[in-house]
Write a protein that holds these residues in place. Structure first.
Motif, mmCIF file in Angstrom:
data_model
loop_
_atom_site.group_PDB
_atom_site.id
_atom_site.type_symbol
_atom_site.label_atom_id
_atom_site.label_comp_id
_atom_site.label_asym_id
_atom_site.label_seq_id
_atom_site.Cartn_x
_atom_site.Cartn_y
_atom_site.Cartn_z
ATOM 1 N N GLY A 56 0.830 -1.189 0.000
ATOM 2 C CA GLY A 56 0.000 0.000 0.000
ATOM 3 C C GLY A 56 0.868 1.244 0.000
ATOM 4 N N TYR A 57 0.564 2.177 -0.896
ATOM 5 C CA TYR A 57 1.338 3.417 -1.017
ATOM 6 C C TYR A 57 0.379 4.600 -1.048
ATOM 7 C CZ TYR A 57 5.381 0.510 -2.193
ATOM 8 O OH TYR A 57 6.404 -0.413 -2.155
ATOM 9 N N THR A 113 -0.643 -4.565 -5.585
ATOM 10 C CA THR A 113 -0.165 -3.355 -4.908
ATOM 11 C C THR A 113 -1.189 -2.251 -5.081
ATOM 12 O OG1 THR A 113 2.128 -3.993 -5.381
ATOM 13 C CG2 THR A 113 1.748 -1.696 -4.789
ATOM 14 N N PHE A 114 -1.359 -1.442 -4.037
ATOM 15 C CA PHE A 114 -2.351 -0.367 -4.047
ATOM 16 C C PHE A 114 -1.666 0.985 -3.930
ATOM 17 C CE2 PHE A 114 -5.157 2.586 -1.769
ATOM 18 C CZ PHE A 114 -6.267 2.593 -2.607
ATOM 19 N N LEU A 133 -1.238 -3.455 -10.197
ATOM 20 C CA LEU A 133 -1.283 -2.143 -9.545
ATOM 21 C C LEU A 133 -2.700 -1.581 -9.594
ATOM 22 C CD1 LEU A 133 0.229 0.170 -8.165
ATOM 23 C CD2 LEU A 133 0.683 1.140 -10.442
ATOM 24 N N VAL A 134 -3.314 -1.489 -8.430
ATOM 25 C CA VAL A 134 -4.632 -0.866 -8.297
ATOM 26 C C VAL A 134 -4.411 0.541 -7.751
ATOM 27 C CG1 VAL A 134 -6.851 -0.959 -7.114
ATOM 28 C CG2 VAL A 134 -5.732 -3.081 -7.844
ATOM 29 N N TRP A 135 -4.979 1.535 -8.421
ATOM 30 C CA TRP A 135 -4.765 2.894 -7.930
ATOM 31 C C TRP A 135 -6.061 3.683 -7.915
ATOM 32 C CZ3 TRP A 135 -5.489 7.220 -11.126
ATOM 33 C CH2 TRP A 135 -5.634 6.953 -12.498
ATOM 34 N N PHE A 160 -9.193 -2.924 -0.831
ATOM 35 C CA PHE A 160 -8.173 -3.609 -1.632
ATOM 36 C C PHE A 160 -7.672 -4.853 -0.894
ATOM 37 C CE2 PHE A 160 -3.522 -4.131 -1.915
ATOM 38 C CZ PHE A 160 -3.394 -4.554 -3.223
ATOM 39 N N ALA A 161 -7.345 -4.700 0.400
ATOM 40 C CA ALA A 161 -6.832 -5.818 1.186
ATOM 41 C C ALA A 161 -7.871 -6.923 1.318
ATOM 42 C CB ALA A 161 -6.392 -5.325 2.563
#
Length: 298
Positions: free
Chosen positions: A193-194, A227-228, A260-262, A290-291
């Motif tokens: 997560g970012y 990854t988010f 990559l989900v954004w 997302f998780a």
């Protein structure tokens, strides 16, 4: 008529000034370098200095349970808002909270830009590309060293002292937001997560945007696990900040990646320093979704 001041009174005045100055410094030090949570110090070989770290444990923390980990930059900045939001979400039944770790900048010397600005951009904020003759005169950022501190020293410490699950978030604001993007395109496996709040991606003629865009175009396979990324900016921020934000979104749209989900949000009327306060809750909600989607897949 001349006014005579005795040495006694002069000494007292000087002492009063000194005491006042020391009190101001003490208050600033406390506000900057002491948190309401657990404070530890790590002797960092990566940075060649001692670094303070604030650790906020969930309410009713149970050492036998594994918790998500959130690491944020800028110490006490917006930390109380993070605390309130995590507490409110736990009370609402939205998870059992998370271990929140916040890294303050050094107090006695300027380290924020040194630590958070990528090594391909100048530490001193500038909108224009650097002339060649200034290459040796202006130091670049040292985010690579700060990231090594997190990867090789902070994370092992946390893993040794706390039980963590596989949900790990890195969050940063402004220069910290550019550090988040730098981490994502150099070490995407460190976190899943970012959160980049008002990322200062416009440094040195949009150098952060360009590097991130190049990464998406040529190194997409490097993101090997789901990854988010959450991007946000305030609607009332500087035009350069908005331009960089829109350019990042465009790059993400042009070079999609299945792992990559954004999500992105523009907070209407929010100024630069107000935007992170308005971003925490939404970022956490979106990351939780997302998780949970990953858990359902397994």
């Amino acid at each position: 008529m001349a006014i005579k001041i005795s040495k006694y009174h002069l000494v007292n005045v000087c002492l009063a000034i000194v005491m006042f100055a020391l009190a101001v410094i003490a208050i600033r030090y406390y506000n900057h370098y002491v948190s309401a949570f657990t404070d530890i110090t790590i002797e960092s070989k990566a940075l060649n200095e001692s670094r303070k770290v604030f650790i906020r444990l969930p309410t009713n923390y149970d050492k036998s349970k594994a918790y998500p980990l959130i690491i944020k930059t800028d110490g006490n900045f917006n930390l109380d808002n993070w605390d309130r939001t995590l507490t409110a979400q736990r009370k609402a039944g939205e998870g059992e909270g998370a271990i929140l770790v916040s890294i303050p900048n050094k107090f006695w010397k300027t380290t924020r830009n040194r630590d958070l600005v990528p090594p391909y951009a100048r530490q001193e904020v500038n909108t224009e590309p650097r002339p060649e003759f200034q290459t040796l005169l202006e130091p670049n950022g040292e985010a690579d060293k700060f990231l090594k501190f997190i990867e090789a020293e902070l994370l092992p410490y946390l893993q040794a002292h706390y039980k963590l699950n596989d949900q790990r978030v890195l969050s940063g604001f402004s220069a910290g937001g550019s550090f988040v993007l730098y981490t994502l395109h150099t070490k995407p496996e460190l976190f899943n997560g970012y959160f980049a709040f008002s990322p200062a991606a416009w440094y040195d003629d949009m150098s952060v945007v360009k590097r991130f865009s190049d990464f998406l175009k040529t190194n997409n396979p490097k993101i090997k696990a789901p990854t988010f990324l959450y991007l946000t900016v305030g609607g009332a921020e500087h035009p350069l900040m908005l331009e960089a934000f829109n350019s990042l979104k465009a790059a993400l749209n042009v070079s999609p990646n299945p792992n990559l989900v954004w999500h992105s949000t523009v907070n209407p009327n929010a100024e630069h320093n107000d935007n992170p306060k308005q971003s925490v809750a939404k970022a956490l909600v979106d990351y939780k979704e997302f998780a949970q989607s990953l858990i359902k897949q397994h």
